[in-house]
Write a protein that holds these residues in place. Structure first.
Motif, PDB file in Angstrom:
ATOM      1  N   GLN A 126      12.338  -7.065   2.346  1.00  0.00           N
ATOM      2  CA  GLN A 126      13.701  -7.441   2.002  1.00  0.00           C
ATOM      3  C   GLN A 126      14.029  -6.994   0.573  1.00  0.00           C
ATOM      4  O   GLN A 126      13.137  -6.693  -0.225  1.00  0.00           O
ATOM      5  CB  GLN A 126      13.884  -8.961   2.116  1.00  0.00           C
ATOM      6  CG  GLN A 126      13.520  -9.544   3.462  1.00  0.00           C
ATOM      7  CD  GLN A 126      14.439  -9.069   4.581  1.00  0.00           C
ATOM      8  OE1 GLN A 126      15.607  -8.761   4.333  1.00  0.00           O
ATOM      9  NE2 GLN A 126      13.908  -9.019   5.803  1.00  0.00           N
ATOM     10  N   ASN A 127      15.308  -6.997   0.272  1.00  0.00           N
ATOM     11  CA  ASN A 127      15.752  -6.609  -1.064  1.00  0.00           C
ATOM     12  C   ASN A 127      15.139  -7.545  -2.112  1.00  0.00           C
ATOM     13  O   ASN A 127      15.095  -8.760  -1.921  1.00  0.00           O
ATOM     14  CB  ASN A 127      17.275  -6.659  -1.139  1.00  0.00           C
ATOM     15  CG  ASN A 127      17.807  -6.006  -2.393  1.00  0.00           C
ATOM     16  OD1 ASN A 127      17.210  -5.062  -2.911  1.00  0.00           O
ATOM     17  ND2 ASN A 127      18.926  -6.498  -2.894  1.00  0.00           N
ATOM     18  N   ASN A 128      14.650  -6.972  -3.224  1.00  0.00           N
ATOM     19  CA  ASN A 128      14.049  -7.703  -4.351  1.00  0.00           C
ATOM     20  C   ASN A 128      12.686  -8.307  -4.047  1.00  0.00           C
ATOM     21  O   ASN A 128      12.141  -9.048  -4.879  1.00  0.00           O
ATOM     22  CB  ASN A 128      14.974  -8.814  -4.866  1.00  0.00           C
ATOM     23  CG  ASN A 128      16.231  -8.269  -5.523  1.00  0.00           C
ATOM     24  OD1 ASN A 128      16.163  -7.222  -6.180  1.00  0.00           O
ATOM     25  ND2 ASN A 128      17.353  -8.947  -5.343  1.00  0.00           N
ATOM     26  N   ASP A 129      12.088  -8.014  -2.896  1.00  0.00           N
ATOM     27  CA  ASP A 129      10.730  -8.481  -2.625  1.00  0.00           C
ATOM     28  C   ASP A 129       9.755  -7.869  -3.634  1.00  0.00           C
ATOM     29  O   ASP A 129       9.887  -6.693  -4.027  1.00  0.00           O
ATOM     30  CB  ASP A 129      10.288  -8.074  -1.215  1.00  0.00           C
ATOM     31  CG  ASP A 129      10.727  -9.073  -0.149  1.00  0.00           C
ATOM     32  OD1 ASP A 129      11.197 -10.155  -0.530  1.00  0.00           O
ATOM     33  OD2 ASP A 129      10.604  -8.749   1.040  1.00  0.00           O
ATOM     34  N   LEU A 130       8.761  -8.664  -4.055  1.00  0.00           N
ATOM     35  CA  LEU A 130       7.693  -8.168  -4.919  1.00  0.00           C
ATOM     36  C   LEU A 130       6.498  -7.816  -4.041  1.00  0.00           C
ATOM     37  O   LEU A 130       5.921  -8.687  -3.383  1.00  0.00           O
ATOM     38  CB  LEU A 130       7.296  -9.213  -5.959  1.00  0.00           C
ATOM     39  CG  LEU A 130       6.162  -8.798  -6.910  1.00  0.00           C
ATOM     40  CD1 LEU A 130       6.609  -7.646  -7.804  1.00  0.00           C
ATOM     41  CD2 LEU A 130       5.701  -9.977  -7.763  1.00  0.00           C
ATOM     42  N   ILE A 131       6.147  -6.556  -4.037  1.00  0.00           N
ATOM     43  CA  ILE A 131       5.026  -6.067  -3.228  1.00  0.00           C
ATOM     44  C   ILE A 131       3.815  -5.903  -4.143  1.00  0.00           C
ATOM     45  O   ILE A 131       3.902  -5.241  -5.184  1.00  0.00           O
ATOM     46  CB  ILE A 131       5.358  -4.716  -2.566  1.00  0.00           C
ATOM     47  CG1 ILE A 131       6.750  -4.743  -1.906  1.00  0.00           C
ATOM     48  CG2 ILE A 131       4.271  -4.325  -1.578  1.00  0.00           C
ATOM     49  CD1 ILE A 131       6.876  -5.728  -0.792  1.00  0.00           C
ATOM     50  N   THR A 132       2.713  -6.514  -3.782  1.00  0.00           N
ATOM     51  CA  THR A 132       1.488  -6.370  -4.569  1.00  0.00           C
ATOM     52  C   THR A 132       0.371  -5.821  -3.694  1.00  0.00           C
ATOM     53  O   THR A 132       0.296  -6.098  -2.501  1.00  0.00           O
ATOM     54  CB  THR A 132       1.035  -7.727  -5.170  1.00  0.00           C
ATOM     55  OG1 THR A 132       0.904  -8.688  -4.112  1.00  0.00           O
ATOM     56  CG2 THR A 132       2.037  -8.230  -6.188  1.00  0.00           C
ATOM     57  N   HIS A 133      -0.477  -5.025  -4.328  1.00  0.00           N
ATOM     58  CA  HIS A 133      -1.604  -4.410  -3.636  1.00  0.00           C
ATOM     59  C   HIS A 133      -2.839  -4.578  -4.510  1.00  0.00           C
ATOM     60  O   HIS A 133      -2.918  -4.014  -5.602  1.00  0.00           O
ATOM     61  CB  HIS A 133      -1.324  -2.928  -3.378  1.00  0.00           C
ATOM     62  CG  HIS A 133      -2.397  -2.235  -2.601  1.00  0.00           C
ATOM     63  ND1 HIS A 133      -2.427  -0.857  -2.448  1.00  0.00           N
ATOM     64  CD2 HIS A 133      -3.481  -2.704  -1.925  1.00  0.00           C
ATOM     65  CE1 HIS A 133      -3.487  -0.532  -1.718  1.00  0.00           C
ATOM     66  NE2 HIS A 133      -4.135  -1.626  -1.397  1.00  0.00           N
TER      67      HIS A 133
END
Length: 455
Positions: free
Chosen positions: A108-115
């Motif tokens: 979704q818009n503005n989601d923070l994706i971390t890996h």
């Protein structure tokens, strides 16, 4: 100024700060660290970094919105396999807004994706990073070996100049002033405080610092002083591709002088007057004498038979087919496509875009082929599970070690000079025949005996 507490930090403190390797208590088997917890080690003639976990974080880009998490990673990121990304999402190594999700979760818009990725850094040369000089006002002069990037970038973090200076040499914070490509060796100016860095960066922009290089090129370079003032533009940022372009390029000027030759190669002295990315490499390619082991600008698979000489671009696919092409006699070589310049006639925007697009596509295809070939070499090892070359932590294959030729290009930043100061490094082994000849052509800085290093 001696190395003191003002600029130094102990190695242990440097290793524990930031997003570095996991603490020793978190390090397990699987090739992450030895018992001492050291970051670096040497093996098979290369400096290596023990693999470690590192967190990447990014807010969702516009093109990611509405797509599944697995689709984003499998299509947007190509350094790991699709099987890896599926497993990583399942293990919770890839998260959305700090929460474990399924591979079918929609971004979704503005989601923070971390890996949380298990990083395997490429090895670099074991040649030490040599401190040439440290001045009282906070200038550090470094002799950088080839193969080591200046800043952390891409797959490199601890195997970078800034991190080596902080972790191995104990400096708290460093500010590189001039740029050197990863494969280029030589003199690097580093500020130990922001004021010194800003001052010298301003001097570089104002061209009040003279830069001198030596290189080894293909062919018998012309005698005398050769000046190339062709403007240069960045064609593809992600690929690091730059070209001469008289219509859209930025002003650039490099002076060259022949030093010696062996019939196949020439050693050339270079004085870049401006500081465009890859300037020396691009200008030498344009003149028809590219650096002999340059994988980017001396590459027939990318540039075609003309190898970029005079700004020639490789032939586009549409010019290799059709009635006009089929009617040409087989013995007649195809004419190279010229870049848009006033010399060959200004092309319209569509023609210009098509020409550059084809070159970029060839470069991207060549890099993909290199990556695929490296991956296949790594996976073609022993069938034994214990000797499979796979990391037991992240199940990624070990990358093949670079060869000696892949650790450097024959370009060396030999000397930097300003009003009242100059610093130089030793001439590299591949140019030793020119060591006694550089003195007759080198730039003479204006003497200012009252101050050895004047900002």
């Amino acid at each position: 100024m001696s190395h003191g507490s003002k600029h130094r930090l102990t190695g242990a403190g440097a290793a524990e700060s930031g997003e570095g390797p996991a603490p020793k208590s978190a390090r397990t088997e699987g090739g992450r660290a030895d018992a001492s917890g050291d970051i670096y080690y040497e093996e098979d003639g290369l400096q290596r970094v023990h693999p470690y976990f590192h967190k990447y974080a990014s807010h969702a880009k516009g093109r990611w919105v509405g797509r599944t998490l697995f689709d984003v990673f499998s299509r947007e990121f190509r350094d790991r396999s699709t099987e890896y990304y599926e497993a990583a999402i399942g293990k919770g190594l890839i998260e959305i807004n700090g929460k474990r999700v399924s591979k079918d979760s929609v971004v979704q818009n503005n989601d923070l994706i971390t890996h949380h990725i298990h990083r395997h850094e490429p090895p670099v040369s074991t040649q030490p990073l040599r401190i040439v000089k440290e001045t009282e006002d906070g200038l550090l002069v470094v002799d950088k070996p080839a193969s080591i990037p200046v800043h952390p970038s891409g797959r490199y973090n601890y195997n970078s100049v800034t991190q080596i200076l902080e972790v191995k040499h104990g400096y708290k914070k460093v500010f590189p002033i001039n740029r050197l490509d990863r494969l280029t060796s030589g003199l690097l100016l580093v500020g130990l405080n922001a004021d010194v860095a800003r001052s010298l960066e301003r001097n570089l922009r104002e061209h009040s610092i003279q830069k001198e290089y030596v290189c080894k090129v293909a062919g018998d370079f012309p005698r005398g002083r050769i000046v190339c003032d062709e403007p240069i533009r960045v064609v593809a940022h992600k690929l690091g591709l730059n070209c001469v372009d008289r219509e859209q390029g930025k002003p650039s000027l490099t002076e060259f002088e022949w030093l010696c030759a062996d019939g196949e190669h020439s050693i050339v002295y270079c004085r870049p007057k401006t500081g465009r990315t890859h300037q020396i490499r691009v200008h030498l390619q344009f003149l028809g004498y590219p650096i002999a082991n340059d994988p980017l600008y001396h590459n027939i698979e990318v540039w075609g038979q003309q190898m970029g000489k005079g700004g020639a671009l490789p032939e586009a696919p549409e010019q290799q087919s059709g009635e006009d092409a089929s009617e040409k006699p087989a013995s007649t070589p195809a004419e190279p496509v010229q870049r848009p310049t006033k010399m060959v006639g200004k092309l319209d925007d569509d023609q210009c875009n098509r020409a550059w697009k084809h070159l970029v596509a060839r470069m991207a295809e060549w890099k993909d082929q290199q990556n695929q070939a490296e991956h296949e070499r790594c996976c073609a090892g022993s069938s034994s599970e214990a000797d499979s070359g796979m990391c037991s932590v992240c199940a990624c294959p070990d990358m093949a070690d670079p060869t000696a030729d892949e650790l450097c290009i024959w370009l060396h930043a030999w000397r930097y000079s300003g009003r009242g100061w100059s610093y130089e490094t030793q001439i590299p082994a591949w140019a030793q025949g020119a060591a006694d000849l550089v003195d007759r052509v080198k730039y003479r800085a204006e003497p200012e005996p009252s101050d050895q290093h004047a900002l």
